[in-house]
Design a protein around this motif. Structure first.
Motif, PDB file in Angstrom:
ATOM      1  N   GLU A 168      10.440 -10.688  -9.543  1.00 54.71           N
ATOM      2  CA  GLU A 168      11.195 -10.601  -8.295  1.00 54.71           C
ATOM      3  C   GLU A 168      12.695 -10.711  -8.548  1.00 54.71           C
ATOM      4  OE1 GLU A 168       9.099 -10.124  -5.261  1.00 54.71           O
ATOM      5  OE2 GLU A 168       8.151  -9.582  -7.176  1.00 54.71           O
ATOM      6  N   SER A 169      13.078 -10.947  -9.790  1.00 54.19           N
ATOM      7  CA  SER A 169      14.474 -11.184 -10.157  1.00 54.19           C
ATOM      8  C   SER A 169      15.124  -9.928 -10.714  1.00 54.19           C
ATOM      9  CB  SER A 169      14.547 -12.305 -11.203  1.00 54.19           C
ATOM     10  OG  SER A 169      15.813 -12.337 -11.835  1.00 54.19           O
ATOM     11  N   PHE A 170      16.210  -9.507 -10.094  1.00 60.03           N
ATOM     12  CA  PHE A 170      16.965  -8.359 -10.592  1.00 60.03           C
ATOM     13  C   PHE A 170      17.507  -8.632 -11.994  1.00 60.03           C
ATOM     14  CE2 PHE A 170      21.084  -6.237 -11.215  1.00 60.03           C
ATOM     15  CZ  PHE A 170      20.701  -4.902 -11.075  1.00 60.03           C
ATOM     16  N   GLU A 171      17.995  -9.857 -12.205  1.00 57.60           N
ATOM     17  CA  GLU A 171      18.578 -10.199 -13.504  1.00 57.60           C
ATOM     18  C   GLU A 171      17.534 -10.140 -14.608  1.00 57.60           C
ATOM     19  OE1 GLU A 171      18.999 -11.914 -10.685  1.00 57.60           O
ATOM     20  OE2 GLU A 171      21.133 -11.481 -10.316  1.00 57.60           O
ATOM     21  N   LEU A 172      16.346 -10.703 -14.361  1.00 56.19           N
ATOM     22  CA  LEU A 172      15.290 -10.653 -15.379  1.00 56.19           C
ATOM     23  C   LEU A 172      14.824  -9.218 -15.603  1.00 56.19           C
ATOM     24  CD1 LEU A 172      13.098 -13.784 -14.547  1.00 56.19           C
ATOM     25  CD2 LEU A 172      14.483 -13.409 -16.597  1.00 56.19           C
ATOM     26  N   CYS A 173      14.763  -8.425 -14.548  1.00 54.16           N
ATOM     27  CA  CYS A 173      14.395  -7.029 -14.692  1.00 54.16           C
ATOM     28  C   CYS A 173      15.368  -6.306 -15.614  1.00 54.16           C
ATOM     29  CB  CYS A 173      14.362  -6.357 -13.321  1.00 54.16           C
ATOM     30  SG  CYS A 173      14.054  -4.568 -13.388  1.00 54.16           S
ATOM     31  N   GLU A 174      16.656  -6.467 -15.367  1.00 59.59           N
ATOM     32  CA  GLU A 174      17.661  -5.809 -16.194  1.00 59.59           C
ATOM     33  C   GLU A 174      17.569  -6.274 -17.648  1.00 59.59           C
ATOM     34  OE1 GLU A 174      20.197  -3.385 -15.286  1.00 59.59           O
ATOM     35  OE2 GLU A 174      18.560  -3.205 -13.832  1.00 59.59           O
ATOM     36  N   LYS A 175      17.308  -7.543 -17.843  1.00 60.00           N
ATOM     37  CA  LYS A 175      17.211  -8.073 -19.207  1.00 60.00           C
ATOM     38  C   LYS A 175      15.997  -7.499 -19.926  1.00 60.00           C
ATOM     39  CE  LYS A 175      17.681 -12.411 -21.754  1.00 60.00           C
ATOM     40  NZ  LYS A 175      17.819 -13.880 -21.634  1.00 60.00           N
TER      41      LYS A 175
ATOM     42  N   ALA B 114       4.710  -1.196  -8.834  1.00 58.99           N
ATOM     43  CA  ALA B 114       5.422  -2.174  -8.015  1.00 58.99           C
ATOM     44  C   ALA B 114       4.931  -2.115  -6.571  1.00 58.99           C
ATOM     45  CB  ALA B 114       6.931  -1.921  -8.082  1.00 58.99           C
ATOM     46  N   ALA B 115       4.740  -0.911  -6.055  1.00 60.62           N
ATOM     47  CA  ALA B 115       4.261  -0.760  -4.683  1.00 60.62           C
ATOM     48  C   ALA B 115       2.837  -1.288  -4.534  1.00 60.62           C
ATOM     49  CB  ALA B 115       4.324   0.708  -4.278  1.00 60.62           C
ATOM     50  N   ALA B 116       1.986  -1.000  -5.511  1.00 58.97           N
ATOM     51  CA  ALA B 116       0.589  -1.446  -5.434  1.00 58.97           C
ATOM     52  C   ALA B 116       0.473  -2.957  -5.472  1.00 58.97           C
ATOM     53  CB  ALA B 116      -0.209  -0.833  -6.587  1.00 58.97           C
ATOM     54  N   LEU B 117       1.387  -3.605  -6.188  1.00 57.11           N
ATOM     55  CA  LEU B 117       1.330  -5.059  -6.355  1.00 57.11           C
ATOM     56  C   LEU B 117       2.231  -5.804  -5.369  1.00 57.11           C
ATOM     57  CD1 LEU B 117       1.475  -5.083 -10.256  1.00 57.11           C
ATOM     58  CD2 LEU B 117      -0.515  -5.699  -8.862  1.00 57.11           C
ATOM     59  N   GLY B 118       3.067  -5.087  -4.659  1.00 61.59           N
ATOM     60  CA  GLY B 118       4.023  -5.755  -3.782  1.00 61.59           C
ATOM     61  C   GLY B 118       5.095  -6.489  -4.565  1.00 61.59           C
ATOM     62  N   ALA B 119       5.452  -5.955  -5.727  1.00 51.67           N
ATOM     63  CA  ALA B 119       6.468  -6.576  -6.586  1.00 51.67           C
ATOM     64  C   ALA B 119       7.797  -5.849  -6.412  1.00 51.67           C
ATOM     65  CB  ALA B 119       6.030  -6.510  -8.048  1.00 51.67           C
TER      66      ALA B 119
ATOM     67  N   GLU C 126       7.979 -16.531 -12.363  1.00 51.38           N
ATOM     68  CA  GLU C 126       9.179 -15.775 -12.738  1.00 51.38           C
ATOM     69  C   GLU C 126       8.823 -14.368 -13.211  1.00 51.38           C
ATOM     70  OE1 GLU C 126      10.891 -19.415 -11.864  1.00 51.38           O
ATOM     71  OE2 GLU C 126       9.138 -19.092 -13.162  1.00 51.38           O
ATOM     72  N   ILE C 127       7.754 -14.269 -14.017  1.00 50.66           N
ATOM     73  CA  ILE C 127       7.356 -12.990 -14.587  1.00 50.66           C
ATOM     74  C   ILE C 127       5.830 -12.913 -14.614  1.00 50.66           C
ATOM     75  CG2 ILE C 127       7.419 -11.491 -16.639  1.00 50.66           C
ATOM     76  CD1 ILE C 127      10.056 -12.845 -17.424  1.00 50.66           C
ATOM     77  N   GLY C 128       5.291 -11.736 -14.307  1.00 48.07           N
ATOM     78  CA  GLY C 128       3.869 -11.470 -14.473  1.00 48.07           C
ATOM     79  C   GLY C 128       3.668 -10.499 -15.623  1.00 48.07           C
ATOM     80  N   SER C 129       2.628 -10.724 -16.425  1.00 47.29           N
ATOM     81  CA  SER C 129       2.350  -9.873 -17.584  1.00 47.29           C
ATOM     82  C   SER C 129       0.943  -9.285 -17.452  1.00 47.29           C
ATOM     83  CB  SER C 129       2.447 -10.690 -18.879  1.00 47.29           C
ATOM     84  OG  SER C 129       3.755 -11.207 -19.054  1.00 47.29           O
ATOM     85  N   PHE C 130       0.844  -7.966 -17.548  1.00 42.83           N
ATOM     86  CA  PHE C 130      -0.406  -7.243 -17.334  1.00 42.83           C
ATOM     87  C   PHE C 130      -0.784  -6.448 -18.581  1.00 42.83           C
ATOM     88  CE2 PHE C 130       1.580  -7.898 -13.289  1.00 42.83           C
ATOM     89  CZ  PHE C 130       0.572  -8.027 -12.340  1.00 42.83           C
ATOM     90  N   SER C 131      -2.072  -6.097 -18.666  1.00 42.90           N
ATOM     91  CA  SER C 131      -2.573  -5.258 -19.749  1.00 42.90           C
ATOM     92  C   SER C 131      -3.319  -4.064 -19.179  1.00 42.90           C
ATOM     93  CB  SER C 131      -3.523  -6.062 -20.653  1.00 42.90           C
ATOM     94  OG  SER C 131      -4.194  -5.212 -21.577  1.00 42.90           O
ATOM     95  N   PHE C 132      -3.186  -2.918 -19.859  1.00 41.09           N
ATOM     96  CA  PHE C 132      -3.946  -1.722 -19.500  1.00 41.09           C
ATOM     97  C   PHE C 132      -4.901  -1.320 -20.622  1.00 41.09           C
ATOM     98  CE2 PHE C 132       0.183  -1.005 -17.133  1.00 41.09           C
ATOM     99  CZ  PHE C 132      -0.315  -1.462 -15.924  1.00 41.09           C
ATOM    100  N   PHE C 133      -5.327  -2.298 -21.426  1.00 44.83           N
ATOM    101  CA  PHE C 133      -6.349  -2.054 -22.430  1.00 44.83           C
ATOM    102  C   PHE C 133      -7.536  -1.368 -21.746  1.00 44.83           C
ATOM    103  CE2 PHE C 133      -9.897  -3.381 -25.189  1.00 44.83           C
ATOM    104  CZ  PHE C 133      -9.366  -3.073 -26.444  1.00 44.83           C
ATOM    105  N   PRO C 134      -8.245  -0.456 -22.439  1.00 45.06           N
ATOM    106  CA  PRO C 134      -9.269   0.353 -21.764  1.00 45.06           C
ATOM    107  C   PRO C 134     -10.336  -0.418 -20.994  1.00 45.06           C
ATOM    108  CG  PRO C 134      -8.766   1.296 -23.902  1.00 45.06           C
ATOM    109  CD  PRO C 134      -8.005   0.007 -23.824  1.00 45.06           C
TER     110      PRO C 134
END
Length: 371
Positions: free
Chosen positions: A200-207, A46-51, A176-184
């Motif tokens: 950025e949404s607390f509600e979406l985070c909790e869900k 989160a810190a690295a991405l500013g999220a 609303e949401i970002g989706s990332f992959s850590f595939f090698p």
């Protein structure tokens, strides 16, 4: 000299002692699911991405699926997505019961073409998935305005672009949401499958926190049906080591991309089209993708013969995939640029550990192909 398309050991083995120590720490802790390592990795991402919020997920594909689930996308809904992309983008939409509607892309950044998206908008359209392909952002200002005008949710597919930016803002923090992959093979490459969602949404985070753990909260009480979308504590711990180096990895990829662009610019033209590096988009070069109209397969064979690793991303656009043949006609029609790119693109080695002699080998092989 042969040059591989990717060499994960060149990046991982210099960190061997630290990675082994981290493994031992997790082994001795006995905490393999969730826990301190997971929480620490999420905070550092989160810190690295500013999220505001980052949640580790079992894979990049599962990150897309949980994002769709959190936004309530399902049967009867349509989701706009580019046809020229990796399968997971469309496959994740299909797995929710929604219908992927394939839009064409642009040639400057390979991102979704908004005019194509506008033409395919219907009353069933509920979301749009811009894909930041090969390490470079889509045109998010226009996409955001379009989505706001039509009440659409935005899921950013950032699988190939950890650390990329659009007008100074990290990709994955705009919709609303970002989706990332850590595939090698990714810019932040793990030791197996792994992913991340940001919001950025607390509600979406909790869900999404609940959805990744079978919809459970508190323990054994389920207010929704989720899944097992957790990323292992060991994977998070190992990735924390590499996250501390993400800046130097990005700098190395940029250095190598700039070398190719300088070296190949003298033959760039109708026969060889170099990738764009737009001023307002911070490219992180997951791939350095050439376009070779009419002669792509010949160039690929030539490079392979000389021991240069290369790959076609992607030879079949989504609207041509057999598994989607029964989708509605408007989902599959009018993607000529996607068809064109599928016949032209080839990617060459750009991973950060390449040395100048290897870069020279690749560039010389390409130069020798063109008169």
């Amino acid at each position: 000299m042969s040059v591989p398309l990717l060499d994960v050991n060149a990046q991982n083995l210099p960190l061997e002692a630290e990675l082994k120590q981290v493994f031992e720490n997790v082994l001795r802790s006995g905490r393999f699911i969730l826990g301190e390592e997971v929480e620490a990795f999420e905070k550092e991402c989160a810190a690295a991405l500013g999220a505001k919020h980052a949640i580790s997920i079992s894979s990049g594909t599962d990150a897309l699926i949980i994002a769709l689930m959190a936004l309530g996308i399902g049967p009867g809904d349509e989701v706009l997505c580019p046809s020229f992309t990796f399968f997971a983008t469309a496959g994740s939409v299909h797995r929710t019961g929604a219908t992927p509607v394939f839009c064409d892309v642009t040639t400057d950044c390979f991102g979704i073409d908004l005019e194509s998206a506008k033409a395919k908008l219907t009353s069933k359209t509920k979301a749009i998935i811009p894909v930041h392909l090969f390490g470079q952002s889509s045109e998010m200002d226009a996409i955001t305005s379009f989505a706001k005008e039509h009440g659409l949710k935005i899921i950013e597919d950032v699988a190939q672009s950890f650390g990329s930016t659009y007008r100074g803002r990290a990709c994955g923090t705009i919709g609303e949401i970002g989706s990332f992959s850590f595939f090698p093979s990714k810019n932040l490459g793990g030791f197996g499958d792994g992913g991340l969602v940001t919001t950025e949404s607390f509600e979406l985070c909790e869900k999404m926190l609940r959805l990744r753990n079978h919809g459970m909260h508190p323990r054994y009480y389920h207010s929704m049906v989720g899944g097992n979308f957790r990323m292992d504590a060991l994977q998070c711990a190992l990735l924390r080591v590499k996250l501390h180096h993400i800046g130097e990895y990005a700098a190395g990829r940029t250095r190598n991309a700039n070398y190719y662009s300088r070296r190949l610019s003298k033959i760039s033209g109708e026969e060889l089209i170099l990738p764009n590096d737009r001023d307002h988009a911070g490219h992180v070069w997951n791939q350095y993708t050439l376009r070779v109209p009419g002669r792509r397969d010949e160039l690929k064979a030539h490079l392979t013969e000389k021991g240069i690793g290369c790959e076609i991303y992607y030879p079949v656009p989504m609207h041509r995939q057999e598994c989607f043949a029964n989708l509605p006609e408007h989902s599959l029609s009018n993607c000529p640029i996607s068809d064109q790119l599928a016949s032209e693109v080839v990617s060459i080695p750009v991973y950060p550990e390449l040395v100048e002699a290897q870069l020279d080998e690749v560039a010389t092989a390409i130069e020798s192909f063109f008169p």
